[in-house]
Design an enzyme around this catalytic site. Structure first.
Site, PDB file in Angstrom:
ATOM      1  N   HIS A  79       0.850  -1.203   0.000  1.00 18.45           N
ATOM      2  CA  HIS A  79       0.000   0.000   0.000  1.00 18.45           C
ATOM      3  C   HIS A  79       0.878   1.243   0.000  1.00 18.45           C
ATOM      4  O   HIS A  79       1.713   1.408   0.875  1.00 18.45           O
ATOM      5  CB  HIS A  79      -0.891   0.023   1.244  1.00 18.45           C
ATOM      6  CG  HIS A  79      -2.041  -0.940   1.159  1.00 18.45           C
ATOM      7  ND1 HIS A  79      -3.306  -0.619   1.549  1.00 18.45           N
ATOM      8  CD2 HIS A  79      -2.096  -2.210   0.695  1.00 18.45           C
ATOM      9  CE1 HIS A  79      -4.111  -1.661   1.326  1.00 18.45           C
ATOM     10  NE2 HIS A  79      -3.388  -2.639   0.823  1.00 18.45           N
ATOM     11  N   TYR A 207      -9.027   5.927   7.442  1.00 20.42           N
ATOM     12  CA  TYR A 207      -9.100   6.365   8.841  1.00 20.42           C
ATOM     13  C   TYR A 207     -10.116   7.507   8.874  1.00 20.42           C
ATOM     14  O   TYR A 207      -9.851   8.570   8.306  1.00 20.42           O
ATOM     15  CB  TYR A 207      -7.736   6.869   9.326  1.00 20.42           C
ATOM     16  CG  TYR A 207      -6.708   5.757   9.536  1.00 20.42           C
ATOM     17  CD1 TYR A 207      -5.945   5.274   8.470  1.00 20.42           C
ATOM     18  CD2 TYR A 207      -6.499   5.210  10.800  1.00 20.42           C
ATOM     19  CE1 TYR A 207      -5.002   4.265   8.665  1.00 20.42           C
ATOM     20  CE2 TYR A 207      -5.557   4.202  11.001  1.00 20.42           C
ATOM     21  CZ  TYR A 207      -4.820   3.738   9.930  1.00 20.42           C
ATOM     22  OH  TYR A 207      -3.893   2.739  10.126  1.00 20.42           O
ATOM     23  N   PRO A 299      -3.898   1.323  18.826  1.00 21.01           N
ATOM     24  CA  PRO A 299      -3.654   0.717  17.510  1.00 21.01           C
ATOM     25  C   PRO A 299      -3.744   1.678  16.319  1.00 21.01           C
ATOM     26  O   PRO A 299      -3.470   1.267  15.190  1.00 21.01           O
ATOM     27  CB  PRO A 299      -4.746  -0.355  17.410  1.00 21.01           C
ATOM     28  CG  PRO A 299      -5.799   0.060  18.361  1.00 21.01           C
ATOM     29  CD  PRO A 299      -5.163   0.866  19.435  1.00 21.01           C
ATOM     30  N   LYS A 303       1.130   0.304  15.097  1.00 22.89           N
ATOM     31  CA  LYS A 303       2.558   0.302  15.417  1.00 22.89           C
ATOM     32  C   LYS A 303       3.024  -0.851  16.305  1.00 22.89           C
ATOM     33  O   LYS A 303       4.223  -1.116  16.400  1.00 22.89           O
ATOM     34  CB  LYS A 303       2.919   1.628  16.121  1.00 22.89           C
ATOM     35  CG  LYS A 303       2.796   2.830  15.210  1.00 22.89           C
ATOM     36  CD  LYS A 303       3.871   2.792  14.168  1.00 22.89           C
ATOM     37  CE  LYS A 303       3.657   3.778  13.082  1.00 22.89           C
ATOM     38  NZ  LYS A 303       4.327   3.417  11.850  1.00 22.89           N
ATOM     39  N   TYR A 391       3.840   7.252   9.700  1.00 26.79           N
ATOM     40  CA  TYR A 391       3.063   6.044   9.392  1.00 26.79           C
ATOM     41  C   TYR A 391       3.950   4.924   8.856  1.00 26.79           C
ATOM     42  O   TYR A 391       3.792   3.769   9.245  1.00 26.79           O
ATOM     43  CB  TYR A 391       1.946   6.376   8.391  1.00 26.79           C
ATOM     44  CG  TYR A 391       0.882   5.312   8.337  1.00 26.79           C
ATOM     45  CD1 TYR A 391      -0.185   5.319   9.226  1.00 26.79           C
ATOM     46  CD2 TYR A 391       0.953   4.277   7.400  1.00 26.79           C
ATOM     47  CE1 TYR A 391      -1.162   4.325   9.191  1.00 26.79           C
ATOM     48  CE2 TYR A 391      -0.014   3.281   7.358  1.00 26.79           C
ATOM     49  CZ  TYR A 391      -1.072   3.312   8.262  1.00 26.79           C
ATOM     50  OH  TYR A 391      -2.031   2.322   8.224  1.00 26.79           O
TER      51      TYR A 391
HETATM   52  C1  PHB Z   1      -6.008  -3.856  11.143  1.00 32.59           C
HETATM   53  O1  PHB Z   1      -6.167  -4.153   9.965  1.00 32.59           O
HETATM   54  O2  PHB Z   1      -6.305  -4.643  12.048  1.00 32.59           O
HETATM   55  C2  PHB Z   1      -5.480  -2.505  11.501  1.00 32.59           C
HETATM   56  C3  PHB Z   1      -5.043  -1.680  10.494  1.00 32.59           C
HETATM   57  C4  PHB Z   1      -4.570  -0.417  10.803  1.00 32.59           C
HETATM   58  C5  PHB Z   1      -4.552   0.004  12.115  1.00 32.59           C
HETATM   59  C6  PHB Z   1      -4.971  -0.837  13.135  1.00 32.59           C
HETATM   60  C7  PHB Z   1      -5.439  -2.107  12.826  1.00 32.59           C
HETATM   61  O3  PHB Z   1      -4.101   1.250  12.391  1.00 32.59           O
END
Ligand code: PHB
Ligand code: APR
Length: 396
Positions: A79, A207, A299, A303, A391
């Site tokens: 990605h 997000y 989360p 990270k 990120y």
């Molecule tokens: C996930 O796919 O579980 C996931 C992806 C991004 C995040 C947290 C969890 O920031």
């Protein structure tokens, strides 16, 4: 008659067979350093835990160098961007603007499976279902670890001990209380997660910051979606049937996504309270902490696993250096070196969390500040690059 204690010998004892412990063992064994991994659970249990799925560029390289990256490169998806949304708008952060780096979407569950397979292939000793692990004499040159399985007592003589036993592990308890700084913040919200066999709503992660609460649209593969919504800490999974989750999720995503989202039955649900924890120092005598045993973060930004792997990078190179040169200088710098990256990463996760989650109560001032900052990121390439750099992860 009581069974006699069994004595074992190795160079490094690793407590915890999660991703941190397994990768450390894999890298050390590849460098001809002997290890024994002690895991309190069964292999099936460890391999089936569902966790995040975003792998930083640096983590991918580390896994590949340890001969564990083949399936990640084949089945994971690369990605080069993420979407941020607010007020029905969505904008893309180009991750490649951060020194040309990308991330990989590949479940942690799969990484654990790959690590177990690689460890099996290299002939690792992983002992499951251990109980009553005790660390002794860590301030001497001959530390040892005691444990039990089915009433049989074992004793391992070793040079070093790695505490990779996660947030509920026992390793950090062997650092004297008066020498340990335990930094801890609990956030006033949790993530309710759902895994479903549906097509992801978008090819990149979204997000979403919404006044009803944060939402994340993620995925595992083309037919497996992972979504999360922010809920208050008092919520219970039993009060969230699938339909209620889909309903709330669609309200928080921009309409161009919520209008096309594919819904279906959940195959897993989870509830995670958000917290930040940092344990300092990460070394005491011949005991070294790595991964969740030393730090936890919200989360947002995915990270946890990546930070566990950067600890493993620093610790494995310091141990390899010791066995090559006989000098423990690099090992003595481990805690300081790892903590510098830990603090930067915990801060990034905190920043991203505070930027995107709806403030508790009807705090309209806090919400206004968030919208101003989101607008600034939307319009400033410099701000977008800073987000992209955080990120994809700090270089190590
Ligand atoms: C996930 O796919 O579980 C996931 C992806 C991004 C995040 C947290 C969890 O920031
Ligand atoms: N003795 C032996 N093993 C133990 C003990 C103990 N006393 N206590 C815990 N363990 C084991 C757990 O069963 C678990 O398998 O240690 C392992 C720790 O693994 P994780 O919790 O997965 O932690 P870590 O390896 O540091 O992985 C980093 O990144 O995305 C995050 O939290 C996520 O697991 C993830 C982490």
């Amino acid at each position: 008659m009581k069974p006699k204690n069994q004595t074992l010998q190795t160079q490094v004892v690793i407590i915890g067979g999660g991703p941190a412990g397994l990768l450390l063992s894999q890298i050390l064994m590849k460098a001809d350093i002997t290890t024994i991994v002690l895991e309190s659970r069964s292999r099936t249990y460890v391999q089936n835990r569902i966790r995040a799925g975003v792998i930083e560029h640096g983590s991918m390289e580390l896994l590949c160098n340890a001969n564990v990256g083949e399936r990640l490169l084949k089945e994971g998806s690369k990605h080069s961007g993420i979407l941020i949304s607010y007020e029905n708008k969505a904008f893309r952060i180009n991750l490649s603007s951060a020194k040309g780096k990308s991330v990989y979407v590949y479940g942690q569950t799969e990484i654990t499976v790959d690590l177990y397979q690689a460890q099996e292939k290299i002939g690792a000793t992983i002992i499951h279902n251990v109980k009553n692990v005790l660390i002794q004499d860590i301030n001497t040159k001959k530390p040892h670890v005691k444990f039990e399985i089915l009433g049989q007592k074992y004793h391992i003589n070793c040079d070093y001990i790695a505490g990779c036993d996660g947030s509920k592990g026992i390793s950090k308890d062997f650092i004297p209380k008066e020498k340990l700084n335990f930094h801890h913040t609990l956030y006033p919200y949790s993530w309710l997660g759902i895994l479903s066999k549906t097509k992801p709503v978008h090819k990149e992660l979204i997000y979403a910051s919404h006044q009803r609460g944060f939402a994340l649209a993620s995925m595992r593969n083309e037919n497996l979606s992972r979504y999360y919504i922010q809920v208050s800490n008092s919520e219970k999974i039993s009060e969230w049937p699938d339909e209620k989750i889909w309903n709330e999720l669609t309200k928080r995503l921009p309409t161009r996504f919520s209008s096309i989202i594919e819904t279906g039955s959940s195959i897993e649900k989870s509830l995670t309270t958000l917290r930040s924890i940092v344990v300092e120092p990460m070394q005491w005598g011949r005991l070294f902490l790595a991964g969740d045993a030393a730090h936890i973060m919200p989360p947002t930004g995915a990270k946890g696993l990546n930070l566990a792997f950067s600890d493993v990078y620093y610790l494995s190179s310091s141990l390899i250096n010791f066995y090559k040169t006989g000098s423990s200088k690099k090992l003595e710098l481990y805690s300081e070196q790892a903590l510098s990256r830990v603090w930067q990463t915990v801060r990034f996760s905190h920043w991203m969390t505070s930027l995107l989650h709806a403030p508790e109560g009807n705090n309209t001032i806090a919400r206004k500040f968030q919208l101003l900052e989101l607008e600034e990121i939307f319009t400033s390439l410099t701000a977008q690059r800073a987000l992209a750099e955080g990120y994809v992860g700090v270089q190590y």
